[in-house]
Scaffold this active site. Structure first.
Site, PDB file in Angstrom:
ATOM      1  N   ASN A  68       0.866  -1.181   0.000  1.00 10.75           N
ATOM      2  CA  ASN A  68       0.000   0.000   0.000  1.00 10.75           C
ATOM      3  C   ASN A  68       0.903   1.231   0.000  1.00 10.75           C
ATOM      4  O   ASN A  68       1.505   1.560   1.008  1.00 10.75           O
ATOM      5  CB  ASN A  68      -0.894  -0.037   1.258  1.00 10.75           C
ATOM      6  CG  ASN A  68      -1.765   1.194   1.385  1.00 10.75           C
ATOM      7  OD1 ASN A  68      -1.816   2.033   0.482  1.00 10.75           O
ATOM      8  ND2 ASN A  68      -2.458   1.311   2.512  1.00 10.75           N
ATOM      9  N   TRP A  69       0.973   1.869  -1.159  1.00 11.70           N
ATOM     10  CA  TRP A  69       1.889   3.024  -1.278  1.00 11.70           C
ATOM     11  C   TRP A  69       1.328   4.262  -0.590  1.00 11.70           C
ATOM     12  O   TRP A  69       2.023   5.272  -0.459  1.00 11.70           O
ATOM     13  CB  TRP A  69       2.150   3.336  -2.761  1.00 11.70           C
ATOM     14  CG  TRP A  69       2.930   2.282  -3.494  1.00 11.70           C
ATOM     15  CD1 TRP A  69       3.330   1.063  -3.012  1.00 11.70           C
ATOM     16  CD2 TRP A  69       3.403   2.346  -4.844  1.00 11.70           C
ATOM     17  NE1 TRP A  69       4.020   0.370  -3.977  1.00 11.70           N
ATOM     18  CE2 TRP A  69       4.072   1.134  -5.118  1.00 11.70           C
ATOM     19  CE3 TRP A  69       3.320   3.307  -5.861  1.00 11.70           C
ATOM     20  CZ2 TRP A  69       4.669   0.860  -6.354  1.00 11.70           C
ATOM     21  CZ3 TRP A  69       3.900   3.039  -7.099  1.00 11.70           C
ATOM     22  CH2 TRP A  69       4.571   1.826  -7.333  1.00 11.70           C
ATOM     23  N   LYS A  70       0.060   4.226  -0.232  1.00 10.07           N
ATOM     24  CA  LYS A  70      -0.600   5.380   0.393  1.00 10.07           C
ATOM     25  C   LYS A  70      -0.393   6.622  -0.494  1.00 10.07           C
ATOM     26  O   LYS A  70      -0.433   6.494  -1.722  1.00 10.07           O
ATOM     27  CB  LYS A  70      -0.100   5.568   1.829  1.00 10.07           C
ATOM     28  CG  LYS A  70      -0.241   4.270   2.649  1.00 10.07           C
ATOM     29  CD  LYS A  70      -0.015   4.430   4.114  1.00 10.07           C
ATOM     30  CE  LYS A  70      -0.208   3.086   4.804  1.00 10.07           C
ATOM     31  NZ  LYS A  70      -0.053   3.151   6.249  1.00 10.07           N
ATOM     32  N   HIS A  96      -9.404   0.962   5.076  1.00  6.08           N
ATOM     33  CA  HIS A  96      -8.142   1.187   5.789  1.00  6.08           C
ATOM     34  C   HIS A  96      -8.381   2.136   6.962  1.00  6.08           C
ATOM     35  O   HIS A  96      -9.192   3.066   6.849  1.00  6.08           O
ATOM     36  CB  HIS A  96      -7.096   1.766   4.831  1.00  6.08           C
ATOM     37  CG  HIS A  96      -5.718   1.742   5.406  1.00  6.08           C
ATOM     38  ND1 HIS A  96      -5.305   2.644   6.356  1.00  6.08           N
ATOM     39  CD2 HIS A  96      -4.678   0.894   5.209  1.00  6.08           C
ATOM     40  CE1 HIS A  96      -4.053   2.353   6.709  1.00  6.08           C
ATOM     41  NE2 HIS A  96      -3.652   1.297   6.024  1.00  6.08           N
ATOM     42  N   GLU A 117      -6.788   4.534   8.012  1.00  5.24           N
ATOM     43  CA  GLU A 117      -6.564   5.950   7.695  1.00  5.24           C
ATOM     44  C   GLU A 117      -7.792   6.557   7.008  1.00  5.24           C
ATOM     45  O   GLU A 117      -8.088   7.737   7.189  1.00  5.24           O
ATOM     46  CB  GLU A 117      -5.288   6.087   6.834  1.00  5.24           C
ATOM     47  CG  GLU A 117      -4.043   5.863   7.688  1.00  5.24           C
ATOM     48  CD  GLU A 117      -2.841   5.294   6.947  1.00  5.24           C
ATOM     49  OE1 GLU A 117      -2.819   5.308   5.710  1.00  5.24           O
ATOM     50  OE2 GLU A 117      -1.909   4.820   7.639  1.00  5.24           O
ATOM     51  N   GLU A 125      -4.939  -5.004  10.640  1.00  3.44           N
ATOM     52  CA  GLU A 125      -3.929  -3.966  10.814  1.00  3.44           C
ATOM     53  C   GLU A 125      -4.167  -3.250  12.146  1.00  3.44           C
ATOM     54  O   GLU A 125      -4.991  -2.310  12.201  1.00  3.44           O
ATOM     55  CB  GLU A 125      -4.009  -2.948   9.678  1.00  3.44           C
ATOM     56  CG  GLU A 125      -3.736  -3.546   8.311  1.00  3.44           C
ATOM     57  CD  GLU A 125      -3.216  -2.495   7.332  1.00  3.44           C
ATOM     58  OE1 GLU A 125      -2.175  -2.746   6.731  1.00  3.44           O
ATOM     59  OE2 GLU A 125      -3.826  -1.421   7.200  1.00  3.44           O
ATOM     60  N   GLY A 130       2.838   2.360  10.740  1.00  4.25           N
ATOM     61  CA  GLY A 130       3.768   3.470  10.569  1.00  4.25           C
ATOM     62  C   GLY A 130       4.491   3.870  11.848  1.00  4.25           C
ATOM     63  O   GLY A 130       5.121   4.925  11.895  1.00  4.25           O
ATOM     64  N   SER A 132       3.826  -2.068  10.279  1.00 10.20           N
ATOM     65  CA  SER A 132       5.281  -2.100  10.456  1.00 10.20           C
ATOM     66  C   SER A 132       5.905  -3.440  10.095  1.00 10.20           C
ATOM     67  O   SER A 132       6.865  -3.876  10.727  1.00 10.20           O
ATOM     68  CB  SER A 132       5.657  -1.694  11.888  1.00 10.20           C
ATOM     69  OG  SER A 132       5.266  -0.350  12.127  1.00 10.20           O
ATOM     70  N   GLY A 186       3.018  -1.071   4.196  1.00  5.77           N
ATOM     71  CA  GLY A 186       3.046   0.348   3.844  1.00  5.77           C
ATOM     72  C   GLY A 186       4.462   0.789   3.542  1.00  5.77           C
ATOM     73  O   GLY A 186       4.983   0.585   2.442  1.00  5.77           O
ATOM     74  N   GLY A 187       5.130   1.374   4.539  1.00  7.14           N
ATOM     75  CA  GLY A 187       6.453   1.953   4.359  1.00  7.14           C
ATOM     76  C   GLY A 187       7.441   1.072   3.603  1.00  7.14           C
ATOM     77  O   GLY A 187       8.084   1.528   2.646  1.00  7.14           O
TER      78      GLY A 187
HETATM   79  P1  13P Z   1       3.243   0.425   7.592  1.00  8.23           P
HETATM   80  O1  13P Z   1       3.781  -0.856   6.993  1.00  8.23           O
HETATM   81  O2  13P Z   1       3.927   1.640   7.086  1.00  8.23           O
HETATM   82  O3  13P Z   1       3.170   0.331   9.077  1.00  8.23           O
HETATM   83  O4  13P Z   1       1.728   0.560   7.085  1.00  8.23           O
HETATM   84  C1  13P Z   1       0.881  -0.513   7.187  1.00  8.23           C
HETATM   85  C2  13P Z   1      -0.361  -0.189   6.444  1.00  8.23           C
HETATM   86  O5  13P Z   1      -1.108   0.671   6.873  1.00  8.23           O
HETATM   87  C3  13P Z   1      -0.635  -0.910   5.197  1.00  8.23           C
HETATM   88  O6  13P Z   1      -1.914  -0.673   4.743  1.00  8.23           O
END
Ligand code: 13P
Length: 256
Positions: free
Chosen positions: A12-14, A100, A102, A170, A176, A216, A237-238
């Site tokens: 997920n590149w966000k 998600h 977020e 999640e 993050g 993470s 994500g990251g």
């Molecule tokens: P991180 O891997 O950056 O913690 O993000 C996880 C995430 O929200 C994937 O959707």
């Protein structure tokens, strides 16, 4: 260990991925995936809208799929700034992240909204990745399992099955933050999710449905998380913004 479930490594590149980065990342992943000898996993990346055309072109034929980070519940119409599942499918998305945390926070999305979005994604013939997870406050109050249960049952699309739906657990406190669920914490929730799924869609489908861990996940912790009996891959994500890191996580899946 498991099962016939095919592992899924999802990035997920966000709100990241300028053209240059998107181009580099996509071509590196496409190259690795095409060369990989019968990977034991599926791989999908979910870029932001502006680079989807670019990413889709570079991934074509590689085995790396493209997904969206959200979709509107309606097929088309007067919804400025939104994209429908139909539009996303049309540009090459085959997976659709919905719900998600977020989006639940930033856009006040409720379980019923998430469910409607997941159903729209499935109607457009995409695989919905339905996200759930507790906050630190809920965990500390001993409400981890009840929170996930409520979100799962409220967000699960009608007619969900193992082919059209993936669940992503999640924990919000792990996203993050660099703080990751311990294997015991992750397995406890994943097993509880599968048990709830058995009640909702029947034990046979529940046993086949993929449940991803997200929060993470990194090359250094992926192996022990993905090795867990009810963890069927990751939503990253990251670490998905770096091809070598993302691929290292995928290799953990290859070793399961
Ligand atoms: P991180 O891997 O950056 O913690 O993000 C996880 C995430 O929200 C994937 O959707």
């Amino acid at each position: 260990m498991s099962s016939t479930r095919r592992l899924l490594i999802a990035g997920n590149w966000k709100m990241n991925g300028l053209k240059k980065e998107a181009r580099q990342l996509s071509s590196q992943l496409a190259k690795r995936m095409s060369k990989a000898n019968k990977p034991a996993f599926d791989m999908v990346v979910c870029p932001p809208y502006p680079v989807m055309g670019l990413v889709g072109d570079l991934l074509k034929g590689s085995g790396v799929k493209m997904g969206s980070q959200d979709n509107h519940a309606q097929v088309s119409g007067a919804h400025t700034g939104d994209s429908s599942a139909t539009l996303l499918k049309n540009i090459g998305c085959t997976y659709a992240i919905v719900g998600h945390s977020e989006r639940r926070t930033d856009h006040n999305e409720k379980d019923a909204d998430v469910k409607a979005k997941a159903e729209a994604a499935i109607a457009a013939r995409m695989i919905s990745i339905v996200c759930i997870g507790e906050t630190l406050k809920q965990r500390n109050a001993g409400r981890t399992l009840s929170t996930n249960r409520k979100q799962l049952l409220g967000s699960l699309p009608t007619d969900a099955n193992a082919k059209n739906t993936v669940i992503a657990y999640e924990p919000v406190w792990a996203i993050g933050t660099g703080e990751v669920a311990t294997p015991a914490q992750a397995q406890e929730v994943h097993a509880a999710i599968r048990a709830e799924l058995a009640g909702a869609i029947g034990p046979k489908e529940a046993a086949k449905m993929r449940i991803l861990y997200g929060g993470s996940m990194k090359p250094g912790n992926a192996k022990e998380l993905i090795a867990l009996p009810d963890v069927d891959g990751g939503l990253i994500g990251g670490a998905s913004l770096n091809a070598a890191d993302f691929w290292a996580i995928a290799e953990a899946a290859h070793q399961k």
